[in-house]
Design an enzyme around this catalytic site. Structure first.
Site, PDB file in Angstrom:
ATOM      1  N   THR A  47      41.436  23.589  20.575  1.00  0.00           N
ATOM      2  CA  THR A  47      42.593  22.731  20.854  1.00  0.00           C
ATOM      3  C   THR A  47      42.200  21.288  21.127  1.00  0.00           C
ATOM      4  O   THR A  47      42.940  20.358  20.785  1.00  0.00           O
ATOM      5  CB  THR A  47      43.370  23.305  22.069  1.00  0.00           C
ATOM      6  OG1 THR A  47      43.887  24.578  21.694  1.00  0.00           O
ATOM      7  CG2 THR A  47      44.528  22.421  22.491  1.00  0.00           C
ATOM      8  N   SER A 123      39.256  29.046  17.885  1.00  0.00           N
ATOM      9  CA  SER A 123      38.201  29.989  18.285  1.00  0.00           C
ATOM     10  C   SER A 123      38.599  31.445  18.050  1.00  0.00           C
ATOM     11  O   SER A 123      37.737  32.325  18.051  1.00  0.00           O
ATOM     12  CB  SER A 123      37.791  29.765  19.734  1.00  0.00           C
ATOM     13  OG  SER A 123      38.771  30.248  20.625  1.00  0.00           O
ATOM     14  N   SER A 124      39.884  31.720  17.832  1.00  0.00           N
ATOM     15  CA  SER A 124      40.291  33.089  17.499  1.00  0.00           C
ATOM     16  C   SER A 124      39.727  33.511  16.146  1.00  0.00           C
ATOM     17  O   SER A 124      39.646  34.699  15.836  1.00  0.00           O
ATOM     18  CB  SER A 124      41.819  33.196  17.459  1.00  0.00           C
ATOM     19  OG  SER A 124      42.341  32.758  18.678  1.00  0.00           O
ATOM     20  N   THR A 154      39.297  27.597  23.665  1.00  0.00           N
ATOM     21  CA  THR A 154      39.185  28.361  24.918  1.00  0.00           C
ATOM     22  C   THR A 154      39.390  29.868  24.738  1.00  0.00           C
ATOM     23  O   THR A 154      38.910  30.651  25.550  1.00  0.00           O
ATOM     24  CB  THR A 154      40.235  27.867  25.943  1.00  0.00           C
ATOM     25  OG1 THR A 154      41.529  27.990  25.363  1.00  0.00           O
ATOM     26  CG2 THR A 154      39.981  26.431  26.343  1.00  0.00           C
ATOM     27  N   ASP A 155      40.111  30.245  23.651  1.00  0.00           N
ATOM     28  CA  ASP A 155      40.492  31.662  23.536  1.00  0.00           C
ATOM     29  C   ASP A 155      39.291  32.615  23.534  1.00  0.00           C
ATOM     30  O   ASP A 155      39.337  33.676  24.152  1.00  0.00           O
ATOM     31  CB  ASP A 155      41.338  31.888  22.277  1.00  0.00           C
ATOM     32  CG  ASP A 155      42.732  31.293  22.433  1.00  0.00           C
ATOM     33  OD1 ASP A 155      43.107  30.947  23.577  1.00  0.00           O
ATOM     34  OD2 ASP A 155      43.451  31.159  21.417  1.00  0.00           O
TER      35      ASP A 155
HETATM   36  N1  LIG Z   1      42.906  25.994  24.158  1.00  0.00           N
HETATM   37  C1  LIG Z   1      42.381  26.410  23.024  1.00  0.00           C
HETATM   38  O1  LIG Z   1      41.380  25.885  22.607  1.00  0.00           O
HETATM   39  C2  LIG Z   1      43.042  27.577  22.319  1.00  0.00           C
HETATM   40  C3  LIG Z   1      42.791  27.650  20.832  1.00  0.00           C
HETATM   41  N2  LIG Z   1      43.656  28.625  20.227  1.00  0.00           N
HETATM   42  C4  LIG Z   1      41.349  28.037  20.515  1.00  0.00           C
HETATM   43  O2  LIG Z   1      40.823  28.896  21.148  1.00  0.00           O
HETATM   44  O3  LIG Z   1      40.780  27.503  19.590  1.00  0.00           O
END
Ligand SMILES: NC(=O)C[C@H](N)C(=O)O
Length: 580
Positions: A47, A123-124, A154-155
């Site tokens: 993100t 990251s998913s 973060t995921d």
């Molecule tokens: N806050 C984030 O970075 C979430 C995002 N969907 C990721 O993990 O790439």
């Protein structure tokens, strides 16, 4: 004293605990000497660098946008300094890759290069192949940078930081994983702050761990889990306090840092076995579900159990688990609870152990899964050795209380505490912290391993520097006490620690000409920075001119065996001139 040392001692600004700082270059800024530290940023996606796709979703921005934007933020890039000091030329990198932070409170400049991945990923979408790429990039650039920042979504960040902690064996420099909950381009973002602090932590502190920095806390990377998808405070480390709290001051929790204790060089072990899985038990889970999950090619499973490691006490279920264990499937018992450890307190937990399930203690499922994947890929280990490895702490991923010396067990500290009528742990810690660094340095100078061991047993570390930023390892290296150097390295001393003149233990051993110490430090991964190797040219010139072949040999042992160029760019052969 080296030119670097002389220049630094003229500095008027105060410095942080110099043992925590790794430096490479020096420049004069408004009449003051400034140290530059270098950090490599591996930007993988997430993100932090996303923009709206026009259909209400967030997607990674176009290549190159991220750094272009960072260069417009004054607290993330100081273009005037870059121009005034010929930064791009000196680092041989274009402005599309290189930035420099403004001067920090500690009189340091973090110069950082951004290596943008292609494609940038949510990251998913990341897989173990992406962990491997990150680890290999850290390995490729390890010698050139003082620290590393991994920008990541973060995921699945907790999986990546866990996996990196195992893949990066004998890590001696900081690797800080971070990202954000809102894109860096937005007004109310957490991205700018997370990136800035991660850069400072990676550049200015000697934390030889894979850490995860988020919302004012630096956590151990294999202790974290994402607990909130709607808050800036997205991560927690349920079973270990943070490695650092970032408030007005950055407070490093030195007592829990995982100092490397082997005389081995940093390497990356990228092999992972992907036939692993996580099975979360629930009331009424059928035997068929468990049986199907444990079928080949499954090689290892994290069983997420109830409470302190309990499962339904059904014999038919235990038979299925036992049958898989006999087939060689490694099963690790981890609790579904956020906090706490798997114990053998209940019969329902003991039944799992009897069926062949190995206790995972207080590992997070993320750490347990990536560790299992890493351990299973070790082809030279037997099944029993792999199970044993899963129960040992490899890099601080599980709590092994038996190894931690307790302050209250130290007679010396107790006696002082008694005479001062002190009985709280905090004050005992303060006494220890005030008294023992000097004593450790004195023992290192005297070459007295017994005294060092006694001090360690009373809870003192072997890393804290004296008032000059010289660590016990600097002192032992300077004195040529090989056995003490070996001892200190086995107790977590860092070959990358710098004193307030910017010198490492390797410098000390070279200057004092202790060949065996130089060899041991090199074996442990000590190296000069690329800039120091270039600087060493002058020294080699004078050694060659004075016919000092022993001096030249020491530098060669220390890794300066390449031929730097002369003033006109010509190669210079460093052989000693015969003495007249
Ligand atoms: N806050 C984030 O970075 C979430 C995002 N969907 C990721 O993990 O790439």
């Amino acid at each position: 004293m080296s030119s670097l040392g002389r220049a630094l001692s003229q500095s008027r600004l105060s410095r942080p605990d110099a043992s925590q700082v790794q430096t490479s270059l020096i420049h004069r800024e408004e009449e003051m000497s400034v140290l530059e530290v270098s950090v490599l940023v591996l930007y993988t996606g997430g993100t932090i660098g996303m923009v709206e796709d026009g259909k209400g979703g967030l997607v990674p921005a176009l290549p190159g946008c991220f750094i272009q934007y960072l260069r417009t933020i004054p607290f993330l890039h100081d273009e005037k300094y870059a121009q005034d000091t010929d930064l791009y030329k000196r680092y041989k990198l274009p402005p599309t890759e290189l930035c420099v932070l403004p001067l920090s409170k500690e009189n340091l400049r973090v110069v950082y290069r951004i290596l943008e991945y292609n494609p940038l990923l949510d990251s998913s979408n990341m897989t173990p192949a992406d962990w491997e790429k990150i680890a290999k990039d850290i390995e490729k650039y390890y010698v050139q940078y003082n620290g590393f920042v991994v920008l990541h979504g973060t995921d699945t960040m907790a999986y990546t930081s866990s996996a990196l902690s195992f893949m990066c064996e004998n890590l001696g420099k900081p690797v800080i994983v971070t990202g954000s909950q809102l894109p860096i381009y937005q007004l109310r973002t957490d991205g700018r702050d997370n990136l800035l602090v991660a850069l400072l932590l990676a550049g200015e502190f000697n934390i030889p761990e894979v850490g995860l920095y988020f919302y004012q806390k630096l956590y151990r990377g294999n202790r974290v889990t994402k607990v909130d998808c709607a808050s800036f405070d997205a991560f927690t480390s349920p079973n270990l306090p943070p490695l650092a709290d970032v408030e007005i001051d950055i407070k490093i929790n030195k007592d829990i840092i995982w100092w490397p204790c082997k005389t081995e060089k940093f390497t990356v072990n990228p092999q992972l076995n992907c036939n692993v899985g996580v099975l979360r038990l629930f009331p009424g889970i059928t035997n068929e579900t468990v049986k199907a999950f444990l079928q080949p090619p499954m090689a290892g499973v994290i069983l997420e159990t109830f409470g302190s490691g309990n499962a339904p006490d059904r014999q038919d279920l235990m038979d299925i688990i036992h049958e898989a264990s006999v087939r060689g499937v490694i099963m690790i018992n981890c609790t579904q609870c956020l906090r706490g450890s798997v114990t053998s307190a209940y019969a329902t937990g003991q039944a799992l152990a009897k069926a062949g399930v190995v206790a995972g203690f207080d590992m997070t499922p993320e750490a347990a899964l990536s560790k299992l994947s890493y351990v299973l890929a070790k082809q030279d280990l037997s099944l029993e050795q792999k199970k044993k490895m899963m129960q040992c702490s490899l890099c601080g991923e599980l709590t092994d209380d038996s190894k931690k010396p307790k302050l209250s067990d130290s007679r010396f500290i107790q006696d002082i505490a008694k005479s001062l009528s002190i009985n709280c742990d905090e004050e005992l810690g303060a006494i220890r912290d005030a008294l023992t660094p000097t004593l450790v340095c004195v023992a290192a100078k005297a070459g007295d391993i017994e005294a060092l061991e006694a001090l360690r047993e009373m809870g003192s570390d072997m890393i804290t520097a004296d008032y000059d930023g010289r660590t016990p390892l600097h002192i032992a290296a300077c004195e040529g006490h090989l056995k003490v150097v070996e001892y200190l390295l086995s107790k977590g001393a860092s070959v990358y620690a710098r004193d307030c003149y910017g010198e490492t233990p390797l410098h000390s051993a070279v200057h004092c000409r202790h060949k065996d110490v130089v060899k041991l430090l090199r074996k442990t991964g000590a190296h000069f920075s690329p800039a120091e190797i270039v600087d060493a040219g002058t020294k080699l010139h004078s050694l060659a001119a004075s016919g000092d072949s022993e001096g030249l040999e020491i530098w060669k042992l220390a890794g300066v065996d390449q031929k730097p160029t002369g003033v006109n760019g010509e190669f210079i052969e460093f052989t000693a001139c015969p003495r007249s």
